[in-house]
Design a protein around this motif. Structure first.
Motif, PDB file in Angstrom:
ATOM      1  N   THR A  59       0.936  -0.579   7.583  1.00  0.00           N
ATOM      2  CA  THR A  59       1.034  -1.687   6.627  1.00  0.00           C
ATOM      3  C   THR A  59       1.554  -1.169   5.283  1.00  0.00           C
ATOM      4  OG1 THR A  59      -0.876  -2.647   7.735  1.00  0.00           O
ATOM      5  CG2 THR A  59      -0.246  -3.643   5.652  1.00  0.00           C
ATOM      6  N   ALA A  60       1.038  -0.016   4.856  1.00  0.00           N
ATOM      7  CA  ALA A  60       1.498   0.567   3.589  1.00  0.00           C
ATOM      8  C   ALA A  60       2.984   0.929   3.679  1.00  0.00           C
ATOM      9  CB  ALA A  60       0.668   1.800   3.250  1.00  0.00           C
ATOM     10  N   ALA A  61       3.400   1.491   4.823  1.00  0.00           N
ATOM     11  CA  ALA A  61       4.815   1.866   4.991  1.00  0.00           C
ATOM     12  C   ALA A  61       5.692   0.612   4.969  1.00  0.00           C
ATOM     13  CB  ALA A  61       4.999   2.654   6.285  1.00  0.00           C
ATOM     14  N   ALA A  62       5.198  -0.482   5.548  1.00  0.00           N
ATOM     15  CA  ALA A  62       5.983  -1.728   5.561  1.00  0.00           C
ATOM     16  C   ALA A  62       6.128  -2.266   4.132  1.00  0.00           C
ATOM     17  CB  ALA A  62       5.302  -2.755   6.460  1.00  0.00           C
ATOM     18  N   VAL A  63       5.068  -2.187   3.350  1.00  0.00           N
ATOM     19  CA  VAL A  63       5.118  -2.672   1.963  1.00  0.00           C
ATOM     20  C   VAL A  63       6.087  -1.804   1.149  1.00  0.00           C
ATOM     21  CG1 VAL A  63       3.740  -2.819  -0.157  1.00  0.00           C
ATOM     22  CG2 VAL A  63       2.846  -3.744   1.978  1.00  0.00           C
ATOM     23  N   ARG A  64       6.055  -0.505   1.356  1.00  0.00           N
ATOM     24  CA  ARG A  64       6.981   0.371   0.625  1.00  0.00           C
ATOM     25  C   ARG A  64       8.413   0.098   1.059  1.00  0.00           C
ATOM     26  NH1 ARG A  64      10.791   4.222   1.473  1.00  0.00           N
ATOM     27  NH2 ARG A  64       9.947   6.215   0.909  1.00  0.00           N
ATOM     28  N   GLN A  65       8.611  -0.221   2.347  1.00  0.00           N
ATOM     29  CA  GLN A  65       9.973  -0.499   2.816  1.00  0.00           C
ATOM     30  C   GLN A  65      10.513  -1.808   2.260  1.00  0.00           C
ATOM     31  OE1 GLN A  65      10.627   0.086   7.057  1.00  0.00           O
ATOM     32  NE2 GLN A  65       9.495   1.999   6.938  1.00  0.00           N
ATOM     33  N   GLU A  66       9.635  -2.779   2.039  1.00  0.00           N
ATOM     34  CA  GLU A  66      10.075  -4.038   1.426  1.00  0.00           C
ATOM     35  C   GLU A  66      10.691  -3.776   0.059  1.00  0.00           C
ATOM     36  OE1 GLU A  66       7.209  -7.393   0.960  1.00  0.00           O
ATOM     37  OE2 GLU A  66       6.877  -6.942   3.092  1.00  0.00           O
ATOM     38  N   ALA A  67      10.087  -2.881  -0.706  1.00  0.00           N
ATOM     39  CA  ALA A  67      10.571  -2.604  -2.061  1.00  0.00           C
ATOM     40  C   ALA A  67      11.674  -1.543  -2.068  1.00  0.00           C
ATOM     41  CB  ALA A  67       9.412  -2.152  -2.942  1.00  0.00           C
ATOM     42  N   TYR A  68      11.529  -0.516  -1.253  1.00  0.00           N
ATOM     43  CA  TYR A  68      12.393   0.673  -1.397  1.00  0.00           C
ATOM     44  C   TYR A  68      13.155   1.049  -0.125  1.00  0.00           C
ATOM     45  CZ  TYR A  68       9.907   1.337  -5.787  1.00  0.00           C
ATOM     46  OH  TYR A  68       9.399   1.153  -7.047  1.00  0.00           O
ATOM     47  N   GLY A  69      13.070   0.219   0.910  1.00  0.00           N
ATOM     48  CA  GLY A  69      13.737   0.573   2.165  1.00  0.00           C
ATOM     49  C   GLY A  69      13.202   1.900   2.667  1.00  0.00           C
ATOM     50  N   ARG A  70      14.115   2.702   3.209  1.00  0.00           N
ATOM     51  CA  ARG A  70      13.704   4.020   3.691  1.00  0.00           C
ATOM     52  C   ARG A  70      14.196   5.129   2.761  1.00  0.00           C
ATOM     53  NH1 ARG A  70      11.827   4.706   8.990  1.00  0.00           N
ATOM     54  NH2 ARG A  70      11.197   2.716   9.875  1.00  0.00           N
ATOM     55  N   ASP A  71      14.497   4.734   1.521  1.00  0.00           N
ATOM     56  CA  ASP A  71      14.945   5.723   0.531  1.00  0.00           C
ATOM     57  C   ASP A  71      13.765   6.535   0.011  1.00  0.00           C
ATOM     58  OD1 ASP A  71      17.417   4.643   0.822  1.00  0.00           O
ATOM     59  OD2 ASP A  71      17.492   3.698  -1.160  1.00  0.00           O
ATOM     60  N   VAL A  84       8.385   9.262  -3.021  1.00  0.00           N
ATOM     61  CA  VAL A  84       8.999  10.223  -3.951  1.00  0.00           C
ATOM     62  C   VAL A  84       8.635  11.633  -3.500  1.00  0.00           C
ATOM     63  CG1 VAL A  84       8.924  11.096  -6.336  1.00  0.00           C
ATOM     64  CG2 VAL A  84       8.841   8.629  -5.931  1.00  0.00           C
ATOM     65  N   ILE A  85       9.585  12.561  -3.643  1.00  0.00           N
ATOM     66  CA  ILE A  85       9.231  13.966  -3.488  1.00  0.00           C
ATOM     67  C   ILE A  85       9.779  14.738  -4.699  1.00  0.00           C
ATOM     68  CG2 ILE A  85       8.932  14.198  -0.971  1.00  0.00           C
ATOM     69  CD1 ILE A  85      11.851  14.970  -0.863  1.00  0.00           C
ATOM     70  N   MET A  86       9.124  15.826  -5.007  1.00  0.00           N
ATOM     71  CA  MET A  86       9.472  16.536  -6.239  1.00  0.00           C
ATOM     72  C   MET A  86       9.748  18.011  -5.965  1.00  0.00           C
ATOM     73  SD  MET A  86       6.600  14.658  -8.614  1.00  0.00           S
ATOM     74  CE  MET A  86       7.095  15.326 -10.180  1.00  0.00           C
ATOM     75  N   PRO A  87      10.923  18.312  -5.394  1.00  0.00           N
ATOM     76  CA  PRO A  87      11.229  19.729  -5.152  1.00  0.00           C
ATOM     77  C   PRO A  87      11.327  20.509  -6.465  1.00  0.00           C
ATOM     78  CG  PRO A  87      12.768  18.297  -3.979  1.00  0.00           C
ATOM     79  CD  PRO A  87      12.007  17.431  -4.935  1.00  0.00           C
ATOM     80  N   ASN A  88      11.053  21.795  -6.336  1.00  0.00           N
ATOM     81  CA  ASN A  88      10.993  22.661  -7.496  1.00  0.00           C
ATOM     82  C   ASN A  88      12.380  23.163  -7.884  1.00  0.00           C
ATOM     83  OD1 ASN A  88      10.257  24.764  -9.256  1.00  0.00           O
ATOM     84  ND2 ASN A  88       8.261  24.807  -8.256  1.00  0.00           N
ATOM     85  N   LEU A  89      12.716  23.009  -9.174  1.00  0.00           N
ATOM     86  CA  LEU A  89      14.011  23.514  -9.668  1.00  0.00           C
ATOM     87  C   LEU A  89      13.848  24.750 -10.545  1.00  0.00           C
ATOM     88  CD1 LEU A  89      16.097  20.447 -10.940  1.00  0.00           C
ATOM     89  CD2 LEU A  89      16.575  21.926  -8.989  1.00  0.00           C
ATOM     90  N   LEU A 125       5.908   4.006  -7.882  1.00  0.00           N
ATOM     91  CA  LEU A 125       6.554   5.248  -7.438  1.00  0.00           C
ATOM     92  C   LEU A 125       5.435   6.227  -7.104  1.00  0.00           C
ATOM     93  CD1 LEU A 125       9.235   5.233 -10.230  1.00  0.00           C
ATOM     94  CD2 LEU A 125       9.702   4.935  -7.795  1.00  0.00           C
ATOM     95  N   LEU A 126       5.440   6.675  -5.852  1.00  0.00           N
ATOM     96  CA  LEU A 126       4.273   7.399  -5.333  1.00  0.00           C
ATOM     97  C   LEU A 126       4.727   8.692  -4.654  1.00  0.00           C
ATOM     98  CD1 LEU A 126       1.174   6.843  -4.926  1.00  0.00           C
ATOM     99  CD2 LEU A 126       1.782   5.724  -2.779  1.00  0.00           C
ATOM    100  N   PRO A 127       4.539   9.826  -5.295  1.00  0.00           N
ATOM    101  CA  PRO A 127       5.006  11.075  -4.677  1.00  0.00           C
ATOM    102  C   PRO A 127       4.097  11.571  -3.543  1.00  0.00           C
ATOM    103  CG  PRO A 127       4.519  11.405  -7.023  1.00  0.00           C
ATOM    104  CD  PRO A 127       4.045  10.033  -6.661  1.00  0.00           C
TER     105      PRO A 127
END
Ligand code: SAM
Ligand code: FES
Length: 350
Positions: A42-54, A296-301, A271-273
């Motif tokens: 359900t959470a994944a479906a809600v995130r997909q409504e707003a952000y697709g699979r990005d 969201v993911i936050m790779p190290n630079l 926005l949820l990393p």
């Protein structure tokens, strides 16, 4: 749609209904495997409504591990004599951004301890320089508690976002995790200031921090709902061997995933990393975080030479990798679960 039991609690949360404490407690503690799967779906479906699979990528630059604070859980607290201290200079930081830009990053997160060397003036100069080099990028600061006017100057210099986890909404619990000079009230006042100034604001907490109870987590959820931040940072507490909490148990994968999913349902556009700490307690932790509603993911630079020194907790992953490797690795991991990393600023949807 399922009926009855905890399935209906999940549906109610999705419909933006306010659950009583017992309902939230049940979602944290009492789910069957089937109900848990339904929570994540359900959470994944809600995130997909707003952000697709990005999946949005943020380039994290850990630019100093000097800190004047002494948070009991944190590996870079000032009392830790074993920490190998470093700070990056202006050119190194700008260079990280340049390399990050080439790799497709359009958000840079400058994170560090509360290092008095980096005065407001230095921070503002850095922000201005990054924005001049990369006007199409967002700059996020995560440098702790400051005065209202300092935050304002940083916003006026061009900083777009600010991450300041509230850590725990309960003042007594806060006092168990921090020295007396730090308070939950001041932390929350900073978050109010940041919001009022116009930053996109991120709050959040560790899961399974020492002495944390379900009531504390419920208070965290209520606080987040009320604050309505653009971002929420949630990761498991992991002990660090040179802190007073060295023998405390780490937060669990399950609790962290439940909380990510619940936060996604309570704040659908947030926005949820899927955090590095989550990737540290389980090899597929970040993938599971995305599948439970994170986006969201936050790779190290940070330059490879200092990676191994920004150690908030034991066992941190990716400390030996080059940024380009992290980007390739994350793109492949996201693709393998049916998501894709994107090149964009990745602002919150309204
Ligand atoms: N100094 C800034 C601040 O206080 O917001 C940013 C740096 S601080 C190290 C960033 C976050 O790391 C904290 O908000 C805390 O939640 C997290 N953190 C610190 N120690 C940790 C630990 N042992 N396990 C998991 N997360 C930790
Ligand atoms: Fe300052 Fe952790 S005690 S960053």
């Amino acid at each position: 749609m399922h009926s009855g039991g905890h399935f209906s609690l999940i549906d109610q949360l999705k419909e933006n209904e306010n659950l009583p404490d017992e309902g939230l407690r049940a979602l944290l503690r009492d789910l069957t495997d089937e109900e848990e799967t339904y929570l994540y779906q359900t959470a994944a479906a809600v995130r997909q409504e707003a952000y697709g699979r990005d999946v949005y990528m943020r380039g994290l630059i850990e630019f100093t591990n000097y800190c004047r604070n002494d948070c009991l859980y944190c590996g870079i607290r000032r009392s830790n004599r074993c920490a190998d201290r470093y700070r990056l200079d202006r050119d190194q930081i700008l260079d990280c951004c340049r390399r990050g830009y080439e790799l497709g990053f359009r958000t840079f997160v400058l994170q560090g301890g509360e290092d008095p060397y980096f005065t407001d003036e230095k921070i503002c100069d850095l922000v201005r320089s990054i924005k001049a080099d990369h006007p199409d990028c967002a700059v996020t600061l995560s440098i702790g508690e400051k005065e209202h006017d300092s935050y304002k100057a940083m916003f006026e210099a061009g900083a777009d976002r600010y991450l300041l986890r509230h850590e725990t909404a309960d003042p007594d619990h806060y006092a168990m995790l921090h020295p007396a000079e730090l308070s939950s009230e001041h932390r929350k006042a900073c978050l109010r200031d940041l919001k009022e100034i116009g930053f996109q604001v991120g709050a959040g907490m560790m899961v399974g921090s020492p002495f944390q109870t379900d009531d504390h987590l419920i208070a965290d959820l209520r606080y987040l709902k009320e604050l309505a931040p653009h971002m929420v940072g949630i990761g498991p507490f992991i002990p660090h061997k040179d802190t007073p909490f060295r023998d405390q148990p780490q937060g669990t994968l399950k609790d962290t995933l439940h909380l990510l999913a619940i936060v996604r349902l309570m704040l659908p556009k947030v926005l949820l990393p899927a955090t590095t700490a989550l990737g540290t307690i389980h090899p597929r932790g970040r993938e599971m975080g995305i599948l439970a509603g994170a986006n969201v993911i936050m790779p190290n630079l940070s330059p490879a030479a200092v990676r191994g020194k920004y150690l908030l907790y034991d066992g941190k992953i990716c400390t030996g990798d080059e940024a380009a490797e992290c980007v390739r690795c994350m793109a492949a991991r996201m693709e393998a679960i049916g998501y894709r990393t994107v090149v964009s600023r990745g602002d919150a949807k309204h």
